[in-house]
Design a protein around this motif. Sequence first.
Motif, PDB file in Angstrom:
ATOM      1  N   ILE A 144      -0.600  -6.068   7.459  1.00 19.99           N
ATOM      2  CA  ILE A 144      -1.518  -6.295   8.567  1.00 19.99           C
ATOM      3  C   ILE A 144      -2.583  -7.308   8.161  1.00 19.99           C
ATOM      4  O   ILE A 144      -2.726  -7.629   6.985  1.00 19.99           O
ATOM      5  CB  ILE A 144      -2.215  -4.984   9.011  1.00 19.99           C
ATOM      6  CG1 ILE A 144      -3.118  -4.458   7.872  1.00 19.99           C
ATOM      7  CG2 ILE A 144      -1.202  -3.937   9.445  1.00 19.99           C
ATOM      8  CD1 ILE A 144      -4.043  -3.331   8.285  1.00 19.99           C
ATOM      9  N   SER A 145      -3.323  -7.762   9.158  1.00 19.43           N
ATOM     10  CA  SER A 145      -4.507  -8.586   8.912  1.00 19.43           C
ATOM     11  C   SER A 145      -5.744  -7.719   9.045  1.00 19.43           C
ATOM     12  O   SER A 145      -5.876  -6.951   9.998  1.00 19.43           O
ATOM     13  CB  SER A 145      -4.577  -9.732   9.928  1.00 19.43           C
ATOM     14  OG  SER A 145      -3.465 -10.587   9.806  1.00 19.43           O
ATOM     15  N   SER A 146      -6.649  -7.843   8.087  1.00 17.91           N
ATOM     16  CA  SER A 146      -7.881  -7.059   8.118  1.00 17.91           C
ATOM     17  C   SER A 146      -8.886  -7.750   7.203  1.00 17.91           C
ATOM     18  O   SER A 146      -8.694  -7.782   5.988  1.00 17.91           O
ATOM     19  CB  SER A 146      -7.624  -5.625   7.652  1.00 17.91           C
ATOM     20  OG  SER A 146      -8.714  -4.788   7.919  1.00 17.91           O
ATOM     21  N   PRO A 147      -9.954  -8.314   7.742  1.00 18.64           N
ATOM     22  CA  PRO A 147     -10.807  -9.209   6.962  1.00 18.64           C
ATOM     23  C   PRO A 147     -11.565  -8.566   5.810  1.00 18.64           C
ATOM     24  O   PRO A 147     -11.973  -9.273   4.887  1.00 18.64           O
ATOM     25  CB  PRO A 147     -11.782  -9.769   8.003  1.00 18.64           C
ATOM     26  CG  PRO A 147     -11.748  -8.810   9.140  1.00 18.64           C
ATOM     27  CD  PRO A 147     -10.358  -8.257   9.157  1.00 18.64           C
ATOM     28  N   SER A 148     -11.766  -7.250   5.820  1.00 16.16           N
ATOM     29  CA  SER A 148     -12.546  -6.645   4.741  1.00 16.16           C
ATOM     30  C   SER A 148     -11.719  -6.355   3.494  1.00 16.16           C
ATOM     31  O   SER A 148     -12.258  -5.899   2.490  1.00 16.16           O
ATOM     32  CB  SER A 148     -13.213  -5.349   5.228  1.00 16.16           C
ATOM     33  OG  SER A 148     -12.249  -4.376   5.579  1.00 16.16           O
ATOM     34  N   TYR A 149     -10.407  -6.632   3.527  1.00 13.71           N
ATOM     35  CA  TYR A 149      -9.573  -6.444   2.349  1.00 13.71           C
ATOM     36  C   TYR A 149      -9.397  -7.773   1.618  1.00 13.71           C
ATOM     37  O   TYR A 149      -9.415  -8.840   2.243  1.00 13.71           O
ATOM     38  CB  TYR A 149      -8.206  -5.867   2.739  1.00 13.71           C
ATOM     39  CG  TYR A 149      -8.301  -4.450   3.221  1.00 13.71           C
ATOM     40  CD1 TYR A 149      -8.398  -3.387   2.332  1.00 13.71           C
ATOM     41  CD2 TYR A 149      -8.337  -4.169   4.582  1.00 13.71           C
ATOM     42  CE1 TYR A 149      -8.528  -2.083   2.774  1.00 13.71           C
ATOM     43  CE2 TYR A 149      -8.466  -2.859   5.041  1.00 13.71           C
ATOM     44  CZ  TYR A 149      -8.557  -1.831   4.137  1.00 13.71           C
ATOM     45  OH  TYR A 149      -8.688  -0.542   4.576  1.00 13.71           O
ATOM     46  N   PRO A 150      -9.239  -7.739   0.294  1.00  9.02           N
ATOM     47  CA  PRO A 150      -9.060  -8.984  -0.448  1.00  9.02           C
ATOM     48  C   PRO A 150      -7.923  -9.819   0.135  1.00  9.02           C
ATOM     49  O   PRO A 150      -6.845  -9.297   0.403  1.00  9.02           O
ATOM     50  CB  PRO A 150      -8.716  -8.487  -1.867  1.00  9.02           C
ATOM     51  CG  PRO A 150      -9.369  -7.140  -1.953  1.00  9.02           C
ATOM     52  CD  PRO A 150      -9.239  -6.554  -0.577  1.00  9.02           C
ATOM     53  N   SER A 151      -8.189 -11.090   0.371  1.00 12.52           N
ATOM     54  CA  SER A 151      -7.275 -12.069   0.972  1.00 12.52           C
ATOM     55  C   SER A 151      -7.112 -11.873   2.469  1.00 12.52           C
ATOM     56  O   SER A 151      -6.412 -12.640   3.123  1.00 12.52           O
ATOM     57  CB  SER A 151      -5.886 -12.070   0.301  1.00 12.52           C
ATOM     58  OG  SER A 151      -5.073 -11.023   0.785  1.00 12.52           O
ATOM     59  N   GLY A 152      -7.747 -10.866   3.055  1.00 14.08           N
ATOM     60  CA  GLY A 152      -7.646 -10.652   4.497  1.00 14.08           C
ATOM     61  C   GLY A 152      -6.361 -10.011   4.946  1.00 14.08           C
ATOM     62  O   GLY A 152      -6.083  -9.937   6.154  1.00 14.08           O
ATOM     63  N   GLU A 153      -5.562  -9.537   4.004  1.00 14.38           N
ATOM     64  CA  GLU A 153      -4.283  -8.905   4.320  1.00 14.38           C
ATOM     65  C   GLU A 153      -4.157  -7.597   3.555  1.00 14.38           C
ATOM     66  O   GLU A 153      -4.718  -7.448   2.463  1.00 14.38           O
ATOM     67  CB  GLU A 153      -3.110  -9.806   3.921  1.00 14.38           C
ATOM     68  CG  GLU A 153      -3.091 -11.153   4.603  1.00 14.38           C
ATOM     69  CD  GLU A 153      -2.027 -12.065   4.019  1.00 14.38           C
ATOM     70  OE1 GLU A 153      -1.505 -12.900   4.760  1.00 14.38           O
ATOM     71  OE2 GLU A 153      -1.731 -11.940   2.802  1.00 14.38           O
ATOM     72  N   LEU A 154      -3.404  -6.677   4.112  1.00 11.81           N
ATOM     73  CA  LEU A 154      -3.136  -5.415   3.433  1.00 11.81           C
ATOM     74  C   LEU A 154      -1.694  -5.020   3.696  1.00 11.81           C
ATOM     75  O   LEU A 154      -1.217  -5.101   4.835  1.00 11.81           O
ATOM     76  CB  LEU A 154      -4.067  -4.314   3.933  1.00 11.81           C
ATOM     77  CG  LEU A 154      -3.900  -2.953   3.234  1.00 11.81           C
ATOM     78  CD1 LEU A 154      -4.411  -3.030   1.793  1.00 11.81           C
ATOM     79  CD2 LEU A 154      -4.629  -1.857   3.982  1.00 11.81           C
ATOM     80  N   GLY A 155      -1.006  -4.608   2.651  1.00 11.41           N
ATOM     81  CA  GLY A 155       0.383  -4.202   2.784  1.00 11.41           C
ATOM     82  C   GLY A 155       0.532  -2.694   2.821  1.00 11.41           C
ATOM     83  O   GLY A 155      -0.370  -1.943   2.438  1.00 11.41           O
ATOM     84  N   PHE A 156       1.686  -2.251   3.308  1.00  8.60           N
ATOM     85  CA  PHE A 156       2.059  -0.845   3.323  1.00  8.60           C
ATOM     86  C   PHE A 156       3.497  -0.708   2.840  1.00  8.60           C
ATOM     87  O   PHE A 156       4.320  -1.611   3.048  1.00  8.60           O
ATOM     88  CB  PHE A 156       1.974  -0.254   4.739  1.00  8.60           C
ATOM     89  CG  PHE A 156       0.589  -0.242   5.331  1.00  8.60           C
ATOM     90  CD1 PHE A 156      -0.272   0.815   5.084  1.00  8.60           C
ATOM     91  CD2 PHE A 156       0.158  -1.279   6.129  1.00  8.60           C
ATOM     92  CE1 PHE A 156      -1.543   0.835   5.624  1.00  8.60           C
ATOM     93  CE2 PHE A 156      -1.119  -1.273   6.679  1.00  8.60           C
ATOM     94  CZ  PHE A 156      -1.970  -0.219   6.427  1.00  8.60           C
ATOM     95  N   VAL A 157       3.778   0.421   2.226  1.00  9.97           N
ATOM     96  CA  VAL A 157       5.150   0.782   1.870  1.00  9.97           C
ATOM     97  C   VAL A 157       5.514   2.035   2.638  1.00  9.97           C
ATOM     98  O   VAL A 157       4.810   3.051   2.543  1.00  9.97           O
ATOM     99  CB  VAL A 157       5.298   1.016   0.357  1.00  9.97           C
ATOM    100  CG1 VAL A 157       6.707   1.514   0.037  1.00  9.97           C
ATOM    101  CG2 VAL A 157       5.000  -0.254  -0.413  1.00  9.97           C
ATOM    102  N   ILE A 158       6.587   1.962   3.407  1.00 10.99           N
ATOM    103  CA  ILE A 158       7.076   3.105   4.161  1.00 10.99           C
ATOM    104  C   ILE A 158       8.459   3.472   3.633  1.00 10.99           C
ATOM    105  O   ILE A 158       9.298   2.591   3.421  1.00 10.99           O
ATOM    106  CB  ILE A 158       7.105   2.809   5.684  1.00 10.99           C
ATOM    107  CG1 ILE A 158       7.558   4.051   6.463  1.00 10.99           C
ATOM    108  CG2 ILE A 158       7.945   1.589   6.008  1.00 10.99           C
ATOM    109  CD1 ILE A 158       7.349   3.927   7.976  1.00 10.99           C
TER     110      ILE A 158
END
Length: 294
Positions: A227-241
């Motif tokens: 996803i995109s989320s500006p407060s996380y480093p690089s503005g992106e955050l991953g998930f593992v499902i």
Amino acid sequence: MDKLVDGWFSESDCLWQGQKMSYQVDRVLYRDRSAFQDVLVFHHLRYGNVLALDDIVQCTEMDEFAYQEMMVHVPLLCYDPSSSGLQVLVIGGGDGGVVREIVKHGHVAQCTLCEIDSTVIDVSKRFFPLMAVGLKSEKLTIHIGDGFDFLKSHIEQFDVIITDCSDEKGPGEFLFNEPYFELVKNSLKPNGIHVTHDNGPMLEMSESFPRLRFSQNVFPSSQYYYISSPSYPSGELGFVISGKSPNMKFDFPLKELSDNEVRSMKLRYYNSQVHKAAFVLPQFTKERLPTNKL
């Protein structure tokens, strides 16, 4: 607690060496050490209230919805919504945001929150009421304690387990290794699903997708999305499902939400198109993804 300098909070060299992300602090709202970690809440003129644990930002009022919604609605809509009685476990998540999204689903009968640090719950109720509203749900049972111990005593009891923990330092560091993923698998029912957060694609250019590798070593089905989320480093955050059954696919929801359903659920990030798009990866990421070892 030494990260406040000249009115700025800097998240520097905590996880990403040589990189600093700074927030100008409008005012400090809470600052103390719990039994497990440093807890800081401050107000930022753009991000609103910000929660930092052990000097790492965990959530902000401005963009928390992206994380919570995509961590919850992706796995829950991979279940047939005509089913009922789903049992969901959240490891961590004391801020209440993930729970807030879980209890919106009618096919969820019970949600259990296992949070090691009760201070996070108390602080969230005080400073993040729009997230903590989920902690008032009649569907919720709260257990204060260690996630490892909780999983060991709950075998094949949950349809979905969401690991919403802090980063790999402090009390959450033991939730980022393969033995933890084995415990999660054992606590899931035969068709169970697990979700945890991971690094964004750009940051993974220099890493090796460790959580995805752990999942692939343990679960027969695993996928990565972001996803995109500006407060996380690089503005992106991953998930593992990951799924306990082989050949499970998570990139297409079993139920597509109508526009009216999205509005009635008060969703701000998730919709069925975003669900599918989150699994569409940049080419450099696709080429570096590890493959299942099972």
